[in-house]
Write a protein that holds these residues in place. Sequence first.
Motif, mmCIF file in Angstrom:
data_model
loop_
_atom_site.group_PDB
_atom_site.id
_atom_site.type_symbol
_atom_site.label_atom_id
_atom_site.label_comp_id
_atom_site.label_asym_id
_atom_site.label_seq_id
_atom_site.Cartn_x
_atom_site.Cartn_y
_atom_site.Cartn_z
ATOM 1 N N ALA B 48 37.758 39.757 80.865
ATOM 2 C CA ALA B 48 38.725 39.083 79.992
ATOM 3 C C ALA B 48 38.254 38.991 78.539
ATOM 4 N N GLY B 49 37.022 39.414 78.254
ATOM 5 C CA GLY B 49 36.499 39.333 76.890
ATOM 6 C C GLY B 49 36.102 37.923 76.502
ATOM 7 N N LEU B 50 35.841 37.082 77.492
ATOM 8 C CA LEU B 50 35.415 35.707 77.207
ATOM 9 C C LEU B 50 33.898 35.588 77.278
ATOM 10 N N ALA B 70 42.400 40.346 75.252
ATOM 11 C CA ALA B 70 43.257 39.277 75.786
ATOM 12 C C ALA B 70 44.724 39.698 75.877
ATOM 13 N N SER B 71 45.153 40.620 75.007
ATOM 14 C CA SER B 71 46.557 41.054 75.057
ATOM 15 C C SER B 71 46.828 41.966 76.241
ATOM 16 N N GLU B 72 45.767 42.499 76.853
ATOM 17 C CA GLU B 72 45.960 43.407 77.988
ATOM 18 C C GLU B 72 45.512 42.802 79.315
ATOM 19 N N VAL B 73 44.974 41.583 79.239
ATOM 20 C CA VAL B 73 44.424 40.958 80.442
ATOM 21 C C VAL B 73 45.002 39.555 80.638
ATOM 22 N N ARG B 141 53.647 37.591 82.497
ATOM 23 C CA ARG B 141 53.164 38.576 81.527
ATOM 24 C C ARG B 141 53.129 39.955 82.167
ATOM 25 N N THR B 142 53.258 40.986 81.317
ATOM 26 C CA THR B 142 53.270 42.344 81.847
ATOM 27 C C THR B 142 51.927 43.052 81.656
ATOM 28 N N ALA B 143 50.910 42.337 81.157
ATOM 29 C CA ALA B 143 49.583 42.923 80.926
ATOM 30 C C ALA B 143 49.106 43.683 82.167
ATOM 31 N N SER B 144 48.320 44.733 81.937
ATOM 32 C CA SER B 144 47.985 45.634 83.043
ATOM 33 C C SER B 144 46.884 45.109 83.964
ATOM 34 N N VAL B 145 46.144 44.103 83.506
ATOM 35 C CA VAL B 145 45.079 43.547 84.353
ATOM 36 C C VAL B 145 45.364 42.067 84.608
ATOM 37 N N VAL B 146 45.357 41.669 85.868
ATOM 38 C CA VAL B 146 45.625 40.278 86.229
ATOM 39 C C VAL B 146 44.409 39.727 86.964
ATOM 40 N N LEU B 147 43.752 38.733 86.357
ATOM 41 C CA LEU B 147 42.553 38.149 86.953
ATOM 42 C C LEU B 147 42.869 36.746 87.438
ATOM 43 N N LEU B 148 42.622 36.479 88.714
ATOM 44 C CA LEU B 148 42.910 35.160 89.267
ATOM 45 C C LEU B 148 41.619 34.568 89.816
ATOM 46 N N ASN B 175 51.839 49.583 87.448
ATOM 47 C CA ASN B 175 51.152 49.378 86.176
ATOM 48 C C ASN B 175 50.061 48.322 86.181
ATOM 49 N N GLN B 176 50.040 47.469 87.219
ATOM 50 C CA GLN B 176 49.094 46.359 87.161
ATOM 51 C C GLN B 176 47.997 46.450 88.228
ATOM 52 N N THR B 177 46.841 45.933 87.854
ATOM 53 C CA THR B 177 45.732 45.804 88.798
ATOM 54 C C THR B 177 45.425 44.320 88.917
ATOM 55 N N VAL B 178 45.199 43.857 90.131
ATOM 56 C CA VAL B 178 44.950 42.437 90.339
ATOM 57 C C VAL B 178 43.545 42.247 90.909
ATOM 58 N N ILE B 179 42.818 41.297 90.354
ATOM 59 C CA ILE B 179 41.516 40.940 90.924
ATOM 60 C C ILE B 179 41.536 39.456 91.260
ATOM 61 N N ILE B 180 41.302 39.137 92.520
ATOM 62 C CA ILE B 180 41.318 37.749 92.974
ATOM 63 C C ILE B 180 39.898 37.355 93.365
ATOM 64 N N ALA B 181 39.307 36.423 92.602
ATOM 65 C CA ALA B 181 37.996 35.909 92.978
ATOM 66 C C ALA B 181 38.215 34.734 93.915
ATOM 67 N N THR B 182 37.609 34.776 95.080
ATOM 68 C CA THR B 182 37.831 33.688 96.036
ATOM 69 C C THR B 182 36.684 33.596 97.029
ATOM 70 N N HIS B 183 36.447 32.392 97.528
ATOM 71 C CA HIS B 183 35.536 32.302 98.667
ATOM 72 C C HIS B 183 36.333 31.986 99.927
ATOM 73 N N GLU B 184 37.672 31.911 99.775
ATOM 74 C CA GLU B 184 38.531 31.682 100.935
ATOM 75 C C GLU B 184 39.298 32.948 101.279
ATOM 76 N N ILE B 185 38.621 33.864 101.904
ATOM 77 C CA ILE B 185 39.196 35.169 102.175
ATOM 78 C C ILE B 185 40.175 35.126 103.349
ATOM 79 N N ASP B 186 39.950 34.166 104.233
ATOM 80 C CA ASP B 186 40.690 34.060 105.493
ATOM 81 C C ASP B 186 42.120 34.580 105.499
ATOM 82 N N GLU B 187 42.994 33.869 104.789
ATOM 83 C CA GLU B 187 44.413 34.177 104.907
ATOM 84 C C GLU B 187 44.852 35.328 104.037
ATOM 85 N N ILE B 188 44.023 35.728 103.075
ATOM 86 C CA ILE B 188 44.530 36.727 102.137
ATOM 87 C C ILE B 188 43.997 38.129 102.406
#
Lengths: 128, 230
Positions: B48-50, B70-73, B141-148, B175-188
């Motif tokens: 995310a450039g943070l 930030a405009s793309e993420v 947002r339509t940004a190509s990278v989605v970080l959750l 067009n989008q890539t999603v990255i989900i950081a989680t320690h609760e993998i169970d249901e997803i």
Amino acid sequence: MMGEEFQASKPIYMQIVDRIVQQIIRGELLPEEKLPSVREMAIQTGVNPNTIQRTYSELERMEVVETKRGQGTFITEDEQMIKQLKVNMQIGIIEVFVKNMKELGFSDKEMVTGLETYFERKRGEDDD
Amino acid sequence: MIEFQSVTKNYGGDEGLSNINISLEKGKIYGLLGPNGSGKSTTLKLIAGLAYPSKGKVIVNGKTVNRKIASEVVYLTEVDMFYPSFKVKDMISYYQTQFSDFSLNKADELLSFMNLEPERKIKHLSKGNRGRLKLVLALSRTASVVLLDEPFSGLDPMVRDSIVKSLLSYIDFNNQTVIIATHEIDEIEPLLDEVIALREGEFIGKFNVEDLREKEGLSIIDWMKQTFKE
């Protein structure tokens, strides 16, 4: 629908193939019926669309469904195919049963006798 | 579309990363897994450039990450970033002024999908509805990278379900890539294409969820239990 359990030992796409085949055998899905789009099915099941796409490709390879360009995916109209699915499902279940019984040391004959006795007893219970 | 080239990030504490090489493709949903302190949040911040690498390079959409990324993420943090006195609709307008790719139409659609009342004050929302509002803001947002970052943390199954369904309904998989950081993998697990596992800042594996089942007969949970039990 979501949070449905999937077994660890089998790819998710194949487990959804199995479910759809079972629905066809039970008559919950009828010949020529339209399946939901990949995206709709993904939302209904909480499963990744790439996985659902694989399910549909596999069903197509098995000739259980047909994709009509611009219209969607449909259950086959081939009744013979559906009968075949039913037979295959039966064979699959019998194979698992026989394997489990063999592991416990039962002979073929004992299995047959066991089944017959089971059905007789069951009929007796139903008559009560 | 996202690449980590020998990335090391040193912090005073333990949330750093050491020599990470990964590359992520467009149109997939990735799970970023690992125990607390394994470097999941740091990984997202670098995309995310943070935060910036101490060594190596992070490349997003062909560019080395800097502030402008930030405009793309889209970056959804674990903590709430709301002004409590705002109404839901104020938060939407605020986001619209901050991001040029924010779509009011999509936001409206998502609000009704999530059953959120635009006139409601944020301080009067339940925890679950605050979680839903965060997703509305992210997916508008339509940004190509989605970080959750931990989008399911502390939320009940009903809310998790609506979050999963909103992702499946509104992500643009072309067009989008999603990255989900989680320690609760169970249901997803069924939601994910691939998983990247981290431990104490080190990369320990990346694999396709279906391949793991097909080749090893293991779910991600099984694999995690095996790998992290030591």
